[in-house]
Design a protein around this motif. Structure first.
Motif, PDB file in Angstrom:
ATOM      1  N   ARG A   1       0.969  -1.016  -0.229  1.00  0.00           N
ATOM      2  CA  ARG A   1      -0.116   0.251  -0.384  1.00  0.00           C
ATOM      3  C   ARG A   1       0.800   1.056   0.503  1.00  0.00           C
ATOM      4  O   ARG A   1       2.332   0.959   0.649  1.00  0.00           O
ATOM      5  CB  ARG A   1      -1.198  -0.328   0.538  1.00  0.00           C
ATOM      6  CG  ARG A   1      -0.626   0.256   1.971  1.00  0.00           C
ATOM      7  CD  ARG A   1      -0.831  -0.260   4.086  1.00  0.00           C
ATOM      8  NE  ARG A   1      -1.719   1.476   3.927  1.00  0.00           N
ATOM      9  CZ  ARG A   1      -2.219   1.277   4.657  1.00  0.00           C
ATOM     10  NH1 ARG A   1      -2.919   0.441   5.534  1.00  0.00           N
ATOM     11  NH2 ARG A   1      -2.895   3.427   5.152  1.00  0.00           N
TER      12      ARG A   1
ATOM     13  N   LEU B   1      -9.320   2.206  -1.012  1.00  0.00           N
ATOM     14  CA  LEU B   1      -8.739   1.373  -1.480  1.00  0.00           C
ATOM     15  C   LEU B   1      -8.139   0.302  -2.642  1.00  0.00           C
ATOM     16  O   LEU B   1      -8.064  -0.256  -2.038  1.00  0.00           O
ATOM     17  CB  LEU B   1      -7.004   1.327  -0.668  1.00  0.00           C
ATOM     18  CG  LEU B   1      -5.744   1.850  -1.582  1.00  0.00           C
ATOM     19  CD1 LEU B   1      -5.282   2.710  -1.841  1.00  0.00           C
ATOM     20  CD2 LEU B   1      -4.609   1.575   0.080  1.00  0.00           C
ATOM     21  N   ASP B   2      -7.794   0.398  -3.594  1.00  0.00           N
ATOM     22  CA  ASP B   2      -8.487  -0.674  -4.697  1.00  0.00           C
ATOM     23  C   ASP B   2      -9.651  -1.064  -4.341  1.00  0.00           C
ATOM     24  O   ASP B   2      -9.735  -2.269  -4.636  1.00  0.00           O
ATOM     25  CB  ASP B   2      -6.674  -1.638  -4.708  1.00  0.00           C
ATOM     26  CG  ASP B   2      -5.980  -0.748  -5.401  1.00  0.00           C
ATOM     27  OD1 ASP B   2      -6.311   0.283  -6.201  1.00  0.00           O
ATOM     28  OD2 ASP B   2      -5.478  -1.243  -5.756  1.00  0.00           O
TER      29      ASP B   2
ATOM     30  N   ILE C   1     -10.720   1.536   3.650  1.00  0.00           N
ATOM     31  CA  ILE C   1      -9.213   2.024   4.962  1.00  0.00           C
ATOM     32  C   ILE C   1      -9.197   2.414   5.308  1.00  0.00           C
ATOM     33  O   ILE C   1     -10.061   4.152   4.425  1.00  0.00           O
ATOM     34  CB  ILE C   1      -7.999   2.139   3.337  1.00  0.00           C
ATOM     35  CG1 ILE C   1      -6.771   2.426   3.734  1.00  0.00           C
ATOM     36  CG2 ILE C   1      -7.773   2.961   2.118  1.00  0.00           C
ATOM     37  CD1 ILE C   1      -5.322   2.639   3.159  1.00  0.00           C
TER      38      ILE C   1
ATOM     39  N   LEU D   1      -0.625   8.737   0.873  1.00  0.00           N
ATOM     40  CA  LEU D   1      -1.362   8.377   1.336  1.00  0.00           C
ATOM     41  C   LEU D   1      -3.114   9.455   1.892  1.00  0.00           C
ATOM     42  O   LEU D   1      -4.020  10.323   1.521  1.00  0.00           O
ATOM     43  CB  LEU D   1      -2.699   7.071   2.459  1.00  0.00           C
ATOM     44  CG  LEU D   1      -2.849   6.495   1.450  1.00  0.00           C
ATOM     45  CD1 LEU D   1      -2.589   4.989   3.060  1.00  0.00           C
ATOM     46  CD2 LEU D   1      -3.628   5.654   0.583  1.00  0.00           C
TER      47      LEU D   1
ATOM     48  N   GLN E   1     -10.498  -1.749  -1.291  1.00  0.00           N
ATOM     49  CA  GLN E   1     -10.898  -2.401  -0.381  1.00  0.00           C
ATOM     50  C   GLN E   1     -10.734  -1.083   0.996  1.00  0.00           C
ATOM     51  O   GLN E   1     -10.220  -0.343   0.745  1.00  0.00           O
ATOM     52  CB  GLN E   1      -9.683  -3.502   0.404  1.00  0.00           C
ATOM     53  CG  GLN E   1      -9.448  -4.344  -0.648  1.00  0.00           C
ATOM     54  CD  GLN E   1     -10.585  -5.319  -0.021  1.00  0.00           C
ATOM     55  OE1 GLN E   1     -10.841  -5.599   0.273  1.00  0.00           O
ATOM     56  NE2 GLN E   1     -10.807  -6.032  -1.267  1.00  0.00           N
TER      57      GLN E   1
ATOM     58  N   LEU F   1      -7.698   5.397  -5.755  1.00  0.00           N
ATOM     59  CA  LEU F   1      -8.704   6.314  -4.054  1.00  0.00           C
ATOM     60  C   LEU F   1      -9.813   6.617  -4.541  1.00  0.00           C
ATOM     61  O   LEU F   1      -9.938   7.725  -5.781  1.00  0.00           O
ATOM     62  CB  LEU F   1      -7.714   6.635  -3.005  1.00  0.00           C
ATOM     63  CG  LEU F   1      -7.902   7.331  -1.387  1.00  0.00           C
ATOM     64  CD1 LEU F   1      -7.849   5.727  -1.000  1.00  0.00           C
ATOM     65  CD2 LEU F   1      -7.008   8.273  -1.302  1.00  0.00           C
TER      66      LEU F   1
ATOM     67  N   TRP G   1      -1.947   3.232  -7.090  1.00  0.00           N
ATOM     68  CA  TRP G   1      -3.543   2.164  -6.689  1.00  0.00           C
ATOM     69  C   TRP G   1      -4.355   2.677  -7.261  1.00  0.00           C
ATOM     70  O   TRP G   1      -4.391   4.600  -6.812  1.00  0.00           O
ATOM     71  CB  TRP G   1      -3.259   2.360  -5.196  1.00  0.00           C
ATOM     72  CG  TRP G   1      -2.509   1.798  -4.827  1.00  0.00           C
ATOM     73  CD1 TRP G   1      -2.712   0.232  -4.777  1.00  0.00           C
ATOM     74  CD2 TRP G   1      -1.108   1.914  -4.113  1.00  0.00           C
ATOM     75  NE1 TRP G   1      -0.902  -0.348  -3.456  1.00  0.00           N
ATOM     76  CE2 TRP G   1      -0.228   0.666  -3.725  1.00  0.00           C
ATOM     77  CE3 TRP G   1      -0.307   2.694  -4.533  1.00  0.00           C
ATOM     78  CZ2 TRP G   1       1.143   0.467  -3.140  1.00  0.00           C
ATOM     79  CZ3 TRP G   1       1.754   2.892  -4.420  1.00  0.00           C
ATOM     80  CH2 TRP G   1       2.359   1.417  -3.758  1.00  0.00           C
TER      81      TRP G   1
END
Length: 615
Positions: free
Chosen positions: A456, A492-493, A497, A462, A495, A527, A525
């Protein structure tokens, strides 16, 4: 000089050849399969001819189709590039018989070096050192086992007609020999139609050293120094460099002179590479470097030689094919600085380096290095061919300067939604052993997980990306594997987070669907804001159901205009042999359905849009 040139290849090497041919004023003709009709090499050539269906065996490997394309286009010469038919002596003969110029070595030279056992016998006769082993005609199990015992364990079983790591097995003990031999024979028969094998002493600390050679039709042969291709994964080269780290002048002279003897032994004309294996357990020395094989073509890694010598090897190929003498004598060639090349592949290190396909929605490579590529942003990575996207080549006054430049360019690389090995390459270039020049062919296998890029982005990346999105508001207590605290939720992809704070200062890219592409360390990635009502993965507040991965639509369970309820299955995607069902995020009606069963979709592609009565 040749007036017109057909390139019997595709991708980055076809684009590379076109670039030099155009500079020389040569008209270029591309060939393409149906899968490559809109490919970059087709767009860049002066003319293009279709040669068949997508599978290579029905297009790029069909000699008659390529010769027909040459006749149709009026080509004067054919350049085979590398791979496909480049080392096929029968094809070379057919080209010459058709009255065309073959940009490559004579068919006899290709045949002389095509079988490993015969090539080694020829090298022994020419005074070229070869690896201790067995090259005999007696292929019985008993004789091979006896020879292996005499050589001493470990030994390497290799297919006589092998290449590319196929038909090759390491055997560490006598008890394992029979099974390894049977396996090697099966693979060799399937890949090459020839189950014969040879045996070699297995070198415990091997380095792969190769020498670029060139010959002309006026009796001249020169070398352009060595390359080190030791950083390999499963016998496939990953990072190559020139000159070889730790190579002193005396050892270089001995190895390069042996390479010239090898080329002279087969009356070699054109570009070729003599490959050696070195036992580097006590450093490089002339008495521990042995001939392995010859590649009778241009190599993938030829740009590092071009960088340190200032020579355009494709131009040399074309001039020699036209009958000209070598442009430079041996004494005029010298090494200038250091160059390193990395192969950027469409593959996912996190999934065992499985190939990744799809459209390059985002594609950019770092600055300050040479890039040889066969694709641009918006092009597709096809499942039909080699997954190499590009080669990045850095040149500097020192090895460290070249290494740092290449690592920096790969760090800035963005490839999405196709997965790439850019992050893996960054880790490999930054590994302490590579930095110190302590490379051998087992480095990647030994280090394993240590070379895997982070799963990640960093907290800094992020946080910066979160600042560019409109967070849905803080939610208390959610954080993966960390203490509970107030933070915002994102996907995130696909999933969930938690991101504790938003900060500025890190580059990110907004995608057309409103999501954000976060790029760091050669990886990318996606978001997006988390839907607070618990909607399905990939579903925005507007009811857009997006593909969470590149894949194939294997089921569509609804129709346009159909009412649906929350949780109802809409579309099923298959990727990497796994199925992923997408469901309705709320009650509504199917407002858009742009996909059908069998469609290939990219990550982030719109699959379904669900609308409510007030939308």
């Amino acid at each position: 000089m040749i007036e017109s040139l057909l390139i019997a290849n595709r991708g980055e090497i076809a684009c590379r050849i076109i670039r030099t041919a155009r500079a020389l004023g040569i008209r270029t003709i591309a060939v393409h399969s149906d899968a490559d009709a809109a490919a970059l090499h087709v767009r860049e050539a002066d003319e293009a001819v279709r040669i068949g269906l997508a599978p290579a065996r029905e297009s790029y490997l069909v000699a008659d189709a390529i010769l027909a394309a040459a006749r149709e286009s009026g080509a004067a010469a054919i350049h085979p590039g590398y791979g496909f038919l480049s080392e096929n002596a029968d094809f070379a003969e057919a080209v010459i018989a058709a009255g065309l110029v073959w940009v490559g070595p004579d068919p006899a030279s290709i045949r002389a070096m095509g079988l490993k056992d015969a090539a080694k016998e020829r090298m022994i006769a020419a005074g070229v050192p070869v690896t201790p082993g067995y090259l005999g005609d007696d292929q019985s199990d008993a004789r091979l086992f006896a020879e292996a015992e005499a050589i001493g364990w470990p030994v390497l079983i290799k297919a006589v007609a092998g290449g590319g790591g196929k038909g090759m097995r390491r055997v560490d003990a006598a008890a394992d020999f029979a099974d390894a031999l049977a396996s090697c024979r099966r693979e060799a028969a399937a890949a090459f139609g020839d189950e014969r094998v040879l045996l070699e002493k297995y070198i415990l600390s091997p380095r792969h050293i190769e020498v670029q050679v060139f010959g002309d039709r006026h009796g001249q042969v020169v070398h352009l120094f060595e390359r080190d291709c030791s950083l390999q994964r499963r016998h496939q080269k990953v990072i190559e460099e020139a000159p070889a780290p730790g190579m002193d002048d005396a050892t270089r002279a001995a190895v390069c002179e042996a390479a010239v003897r090898a080329a002279r032994a087969v009356d070699y004309v054109g570009a070729g590479t003599i490959e050696f294996i070195a036992d580097a357990s006590t450093g490089l020395s002339a008495d521990c470097i042995w001939f392995m094989e010859m590649n009778t073509r241009l190599q993938v890694e030829h740009p590092v030689t071009e960088a340190i010598t200032g020579v355009d090897l494709v131009e040399w190929q074309l001039r020699i094919a036209a009958g000209e003498p070598l442009p430079l004598a041996q004494e005029a060639l010298a090494i200038h600085g250091h160059a390193i090349e990395a192969r950027l592949y469409a593959e996912d290190p996190a999934k065992g380096f499985l190939p990744s396909t799809g459209t390059l929605t985002a594609f950019s490579l770092g600055d300050g290095v040479r890039v040889d590529s066969g694709v641009e942003e918006g092009d597709a990575i096809s499942p039909w061919y080699d997954p190499m996207i590009a080669k990045l080549i850095a040149h500097g006054d020192t090895r460290e300067e070249a290494r740092a430049a290449l690592a920096g360019a790969l760090d800035a690389t963005v490839v999405w939604p196709v997965r790439s090995n850019a992050g893996f390459l960054v880790e490999a270039l930054d590994h302490p052993d590579f930095v110190a020049g302590r490379v051998d062919t087992g480095l990647i296998a030994r280090e394993g997980e240590a070379l895997m890029p982070p799963a990640r982005p960093s907290e800094e990346a992020l946080g910066a990306a979160a600042a560019l999105l409109a967070p849905p508001g803080p939610l208390s207590g959610f954080r993966l594997n960390a203490p509970r605290r107030a933070e915002s939720l994102f996907l995130l992809d696909g999933q969930p987070i938690g991101i504790a704070s938003a900060r500025h200062g890190h580059a990110a890219r907004t995608l057309p669907d409103g999501r954000l592409l976060v790029a760091e360390g050669g990886q990318s990635w996606v978001l997006s804001p988390w839907r607070a009502d618990g909607g399905a993965e990939g579903a925005g507040s507007d009811g857009a159901i997006l593909s969470p991965m590149p894949g194939r639509v294997i089921a569509v369970d609804v129709a346009a205009g159909q009412p649906v309820i929350k949780g109802q299955r809409l579309v099923t995607i298959e990727a990497m042999k796994m199925e992923h069902a997408l469901t309705a995020p709320f009650d509504g009606t199917v407002a858009e359905l742009p996909v059908a069963t069998g469609a290939q979709v990219a990550e982030g592609a719109l699959l379904v849009r669900i609308a409510t009565e007030d939308q």
